[in-house]
Design a protein around this motif. Structure first.
Motif, PDB file in Angstrom:
ATOM      1  N   UNK A   1       3.673  22.271  13.844  1.00  0.00           N
ATOM      2  CA  UNK A   1       4.621  21.286  13.500  1.00  0.00           C
ATOM      3  C   UNK A   1       4.362  20.553  12.290  1.00  0.00           C
ATOM      4  N   UNK A   2       4.486  21.373  10.902  1.00  0.00           N
ATOM      5  CA  UNK A   2       4.015  20.878   9.728  1.00  0.00           C
ATOM      6  C   UNK A   2       4.829  20.180   8.767  1.00  0.00           C
ATOM      7  N   UNK A   3       4.548  19.344   7.809  1.00  0.00           N
ATOM      8  CA  UNK A   3       5.310  19.104   6.654  1.00  0.00           C
ATOM      9  C   UNK A   3       4.209  18.944   5.485  1.00  0.00           C
ATOM     10  N   UNK A   4       4.750  19.238   4.151  1.00  0.00           N
ATOM     11  CA  UNK A   4       4.081  18.984   3.282  1.00  0.00           C
ATOM     12  C   UNK A   4       3.752  17.681   2.871  1.00  0.00           C
ATOM     13  N   UNK A   5       2.794  17.488   2.102  1.00  0.00           N
ATOM     14  CA  UNK A   5       2.597  15.778   1.640  1.00  0.00           C
ATOM     15  C   UNK A   5       3.642  15.254   0.888  1.00  0.00           C
ATOM     16  N   UNK A   6       4.302  16.186   0.050  1.00  0.00           N
ATOM     17  CA  UNK A   6       5.494  15.808  -0.645  1.00  0.00           C
ATOM     18  C   UNK A   6       6.814  15.423   0.289  1.00  0.00           C
TER      19      UNK A   6
ATOM     20  N   UNK B   1      -0.064   7.537  -2.512  1.00  0.00           N
ATOM     21  CA  UNK B   1       0.898   8.713  -2.882  1.00  0.00           C
ATOM     22  C   UNK B   1      -0.040   9.826  -3.072  1.00  0.00           C
ATOM     23  N   UNK B   2      -1.098   9.749  -4.085  1.00  0.00           N
ATOM     24  CA  UNK B   2      -2.054  10.753  -4.094  1.00  0.00           C
ATOM     25  C   UNK B   2      -2.718  11.326  -2.816  1.00  0.00           C
TER      26      UNK B   2
ATOM     27  N   UNK C   1       0.818  -1.368   0.130  1.00  0.00           N
ATOM     28  CA  UNK C   1      -0.127   0.035  -0.110  1.00  0.00           C
ATOM     29  C   UNK C   1       0.934   1.179   0.033  1.00  0.00           C
ATOM     30  N   UNK C   2       1.944   0.982   0.932  1.00  0.00           N
ATOM     31  CA  UNK C   2       2.858   2.436   0.717  1.00  0.00           C
ATOM     32  C   UNK C   2       3.500   2.779  -0.763  1.00  0.00           C
TER      33      UNK C   2
END
Length: 204
Positions: free
Chosen positions: A95-100, A75-76, A68-69
């Motif tokens: 405390x964040x990160x983008x999806x990318x 991914x989308x 699945x990963x």
């Protein structure tokens, strides 16, 4: 003085609770890590503490998690949102990160780790990233043998969740489940829930 003694006592108790999950743990030897999937970014699992039935369950469920990963749908879904790395505030901001950024970390080779069938204190599972090991409640591993796919999916969620903690020590979840830090946006819980959702969708 009493305050210091109280803090010391609490520290000792908490340390004992956290070490409970590792009672009887055997360190892995060079031949104890087993491949579970041909996918290049999938981790090997140290099975030295597992009997044959539990080993089979962990290997099968981990292979499904890795599949699945590596999927386009996963991914989308990851790329479609901003993620909370933890429930902490950094200079007053989440405390964040983008999806990318999150996907790029997951898409790298996931570190190998050992699984220990032990019930952690007050938890289903407990991760020790410094020693590349995850303790999972035996009853959760046993879920894999259930006929109800929703019960089986519990182990999928747990493995995906704990794998995020192994992947990065930054992925923490203390204080989760609040309006400010909902599980759906937090990497550890959000990825665990997403992988479970996609696994269930692929097993109608």
């Amino acid at each position: 003085m009493r305050h210091l003694l109280l803090l010391l006592t609490i520290s000792i108790i908490l340390s004992g609770c956290l070490s409970w999950a590792w009672r009887g743990y055997k360190k892995p030897g060079p031949d104890d890590f087993e491949s579970v999937s041909p996918l290049t970014n999938c981790m090997k699992i140290g099975t030295q503490n597992l009997n044959e039935k539990r080993k089979k369950a962990i290997k099968e469920a981990t292979a499904d998690v890795c599949k699945i990963l590596a999927s386009d749908e996963f991914k989308q879904r990851v790329l479609a949102q901003q993620w909370l790395v933890s429930c902490d505030l950094i200079n007053g901001q989440p405390d964040v990160m983008t999806g990318q950024q999150v996907f790029d970390l997951i898409n790298k080779k996931i570190p190998d780790y050992s699984v220990h069938p032990r019930h952690p204190w007050n938890a289903i599972a407990q991760t020790d990233p410094a020693n590349d090991r995850v303790a999972i409640k035996p009853a959760r591993i046993k879920n894999w043998n259930a006929t109800d796919k929703k019960e089986r999916a519990n182990l999928i969620n747990t493995i995906a969740h704990e794998t995020m903690h192994i992947l990065s020590g930054s992925f923490r979840d203390g204080g989760h489940g609040t309006t400010e830090c909902p599980d759906a946006r937090l990497v550890s819980y959000g990825i665990g829930n997403l992988v479970e959702e996609l696994w269930l969708a692929s097993h109608p």
